[in-house]
Design a protein around this motif. Structure first.
Motif, PDB file in Angstrom:
ATOM      1  N   ASP A  23       1.771 -12.832  16.138  1.00  0.00           N
ATOM      2  CA  ASP A  23       0.892 -11.928  15.558  1.00  0.00           C
ATOM      3  C   ASP A  23       0.121 -10.974  16.413  1.00  0.00           C
ATOM      4  O   ASP A  23      -0.182 -11.371  17.431  1.00  0.00           O
ATOM      5  CB  ASP A  23      -0.360 -13.683  15.747  1.00  0.00           C
ATOM      6  N   ALA A  24      -0.319  -9.809  15.519  1.00  0.00           N
ATOM      7  CA  ALA A  24      -0.593  -9.203  16.485  1.00  0.00           C
ATOM      8  C   ALA A  24      -2.706  -9.254  17.209  1.00  0.00           C
ATOM      9  O   ALA A  24      -2.459  -8.889  18.064  1.00  0.00           O
ATOM     10  CB  ALA A  24      -1.239  -7.990  15.174  1.00  0.00           C
ATOM     11  N   GLY A  25      -3.240 -10.144  15.957  1.00  0.00           N
ATOM     12  CA  GLY A  25      -4.030 -10.282  17.308  1.00  0.00           C
ATOM     13  C   GLY A  25      -5.382  -9.614  16.500  1.00  0.00           C
ATOM     14  O   GLY A  25      -6.487  -9.561  17.453  1.00  0.00           O
ATOM     15  N   VAL A  26      -5.232  -8.199  16.626  1.00  0.00           N
ATOM     16  CA  VAL A  26      -5.377  -7.273  16.019  1.00  0.00           C
ATOM     17  C   VAL A  26      -6.125  -6.445  14.057  1.00  0.00           C
ATOM     18  O   VAL A  26      -4.918  -6.596  13.717  1.00  0.00           O
ATOM     19  CB  VAL A  26      -5.488  -6.438  17.058  1.00  0.00           C
ATOM     20  N   ASP A  27      -6.977  -6.162  13.677  1.00  0.00           N
ATOM     21  CA  ASP A  27      -7.042  -5.771  12.464  1.00  0.00           C
ATOM     22  C   ASP A  27      -6.278  -4.643  12.781  1.00  0.00           C
ATOM     23  O   ASP A  27      -6.418  -3.468  13.219  1.00  0.00           O
ATOM     24  CB  ASP A  27      -8.242  -5.102  12.071  1.00  0.00           C
ATOM     25  N   MET A  28      -5.143  -4.266  11.585  1.00  0.00           N
ATOM     26  CA  MET A  28      -4.276  -2.562  11.752  1.00  0.00           C
ATOM     27  C   MET A  28      -4.572  -2.354  10.091  1.00  0.00           C
ATOM     28  O   MET A  28      -4.653  -3.314   9.402  1.00  0.00           O
ATOM     29  CB  MET A  28      -2.524  -2.622  11.394  1.00  0.00           C
ATOM     30  N   ASP A  29      -4.047  -0.645  10.056  1.00  0.00           N
ATOM     31  CA  ASP A  29      -4.417  -0.253   8.848  1.00  0.00           C
ATOM     32  C   ASP A  29      -3.421  -0.791   7.833  1.00  0.00           C
ATOM     33  O   ASP A  29      -3.079  -0.571   6.695  1.00  0.00           O
ATOM     34  CB  ASP A  29      -4.743   1.810   9.410  1.00  0.00           C
ATOM     35  N   GLY A  30      -1.945  -0.581   8.975  1.00  0.00           N
ATOM     36  CA  GLY A  30      -1.134  -0.465   8.433  1.00  0.00           C
ATOM     37  C   GLY A  30      -0.501  -2.582   7.508  1.00  0.00           C
ATOM     38  O   GLY A  30      -1.279  -3.319   8.032  1.00  0.00           O
ATOM     39  N   ARG A  31       0.566  -2.421   6.927  1.00  0.00           N
ATOM     40  CA  ARG A  31       1.225  -3.196   6.256  1.00  0.00           C
ATOM     41  C   ARG A  31       2.600  -3.377   6.765  1.00  0.00           C
ATOM     42  O   ARG A  31       3.434  -2.863   6.309  1.00  0.00           O
ATOM     43  CB  ARG A  31       0.322  -3.147   5.063  1.00  0.00           C
TER      44      ARG A  31
END
Length: 481
Positions: A329-337
């Motif tokens: 789980d990244a735990g941050v909002d990413m621009d990618g998918r």
């Protein structure tokens, strides 16, 4: 991962299959992506996207990972996935790249590419005679390259070959293990196009090279047609050597049965203009398809092979794909998918994608059209850097720029940490080129269509708002925040 790999020179994208048979072989075991784009240009901005899954170019030029950045490779390491980097990309050891490689569990580097300050150079010794006027000749890098070549007389001595060899050693040691990642990152086929003679002969080059390190310059394609053809052949020869190195990796996948349980991605950061549109180089010019529309291949065990995918995807999607594959789980909002669903059904990833170089055009595409937005003012202002690491590629910010730095509150870009907003400078200025609209469905054609342009401008503004681009960037482009 290769650097400066142009899709037009690869057989799965229509090039001569005799020069890149291993890319053809790769495509048989992968899904080949037809609408994959870079985002932040050039080298280190693209690698920041690779780590963070976020656009870099709207806030920052060439620079290191920041203290506030999230790195997917560090996240893998902290989650029990051993992440190893092998590379000959010398920018990792410069001021503006020196924080990337230490995010991995371990790394191994090989010296000697481009102007890597490696072998002592003889300042009295000039460049070889007979060079084309289009050949790069300024600065210490060309002389440094000549010194570095003296330590790489044979193909087995070349840093790309050593890099791939180290990657193969890692694969051989880990085939029976789980939860590992290796990034085999080759600087080639980035210029200079230094390549053993057998690859040059395969593309009809016999005489010593005159133009294997093109200067970033505007060029009259008609007046220099012969030299440009020679330059393209030099590049094609180096791509052929890269293909041979890819073949070594594919052989290892065959030998160790890695196709059954190992995710494989083959990608690049950007392409290159070799006289197309009247230019040599990359980020100085408008972001044409030869630069930003990149090759991408992905093998997912047990899923589709030998197929093509048309979903609009980008470099920012690689980090969330790796995290998805390893269940982190990244735990941050990413621009990618994550791209894993694309393999299963070619599902939509993005309606629109942004791309550009800091201070140059800001571009948006839907995969069919590209809109390039230029600076509204001739002085390209206001123009800022958002950073806590005030260094550029090979040096520090000037005292003048630091003197006007302002500490501002944290935001999405900095994951909530305060950062410095400094005045920025650039050698690029899109104002001279103006804004433009392009149809890229079959090649690239400049068009005039008010309806499409209005839609693309709206998408550009929405995309910039979504990533919280600095207010100064909206103003620089003449857009409303």
């Amino acid at each position: 991962m290769f650097d400066t790999l142009s899709r037009a020179y690869l057989s799965p994208y229509g090039a001569n299959p005799d020069l890149t048979p291993n890319f053809s072989r790769l495509a048989e075991r992968c899904c080949t992506f037809d609408r994959f784009y870079g985002g932040s240009m050039p080298c280190m901005p693209a690698r920041r996207e690779l780590h963070t899954g976020r656009y870099n170019f709207l806030h920052r030029s060439w620079g290191p990972l920041e203290p506030f950045d999230y790195s997917c490779f560090q996240a893998l390491d902290e989650s029990g996935v051993y992440a190893h980097l092998v590379t000959d990309h010398s920018h990792y050891w410069e001021d503006g790249g020196a924080t990337y490689h230490n995010r991995y569990s371990s790394w191994e580097g090989f010296r000697g590419q481009e102007g890597d300050r490696w072998a002592p150079r003889d300042v009295a010794e000039g460049l070889p005679a007979g060079m084309s006027p289009l050949q790069k000749a300024k600065g210490p890098s060309p002389l440094q390259h000549e010194a570095n070549k003296s330590r790489q007389p044979l193909e087995q001595d070349m840093s790309t070959v050593l890099t791939v060899g180290a990657g193969l050693d890692f694969l051989a040691a880990h085939t029976a293990r789980d939860d590992w990642f290796v990034q085999i990152e080759c600087f080639d086929p980035h210029e200079p196009f230094y390549v053993p003679q057998k690859y040059r002969e395969a593309v009809g080059l016999i005489d010593p090279p005159r133009l294997n390190w093109p200067a970033y310059a505007a060029v009259d394609a008609e007046a220099h047609a012969g030299e440009l053809e020679e330059c393209r052949r030099e590049y094609a020869a180096l791509v052929a050597m890269c293909d041979a190195q890819l073949g070594r990796v594919l052989d290892a996948f065959d030998e160790h049965g890695l196709w059954e349980d190992t995710l494989l991605i083959v990608n690049t950061d950007h392409g290159f203009l070799l006289g197309e549109h009247g230019y040599l180089g990359k980020n100085f010019w408008p972001m044409h398809q030869e630069i930003i529309h990149t090759p991408f291949f992905m093998h997912v065990p047990g899923r589709a092979e030998g197929e093509r995918r048309s979903a609009l995807c980008q470099t920012i999607d690689i980090a969330p794909t790796l995290l998805d594959w390893f269940g982190v789980d990244a735990g941050v909002d990413m621009d990618g998918r994550s791209l894993l669903p694309v393999i299963d059904g070619d599902g939509k990833v993005h309606d629109y994608a942004l791309f550009g170089a800091h201070g140059n055009h800001v571009c948006v595409t839907d995969g069919d059209y590209v809109y390039m937005r230029a600076a509204a003012r001739e002085d390209n202002e206001p123009f800022v850097e958002c950073t806590l690491m005030p260094v550029n590629a090979r040096g520090f910010f000037s005292r003048e720029d630091l003197g006007g730095a302002e500490l501002v509150s944290g935001d999405r870009f900095s994951n909530g940490c305060p950062y410095l907003k400094c005045r920025s400078r650039t050698y690029m200025n899109s104002h001279a080129f103006g804004s433009s609209l392009w149809d890229v469905r079959d090649g690239e054609e400049r068009i005039e269509d008010a309806g499409i342009e209005e839609r693309m401008i709206s998408a550009l503004v929405d995309g910039m708002r979504a990533v919280e681009a600095p207010a100064e960037e909206f103003e620089r482009l003449g857009l409303s925040v």
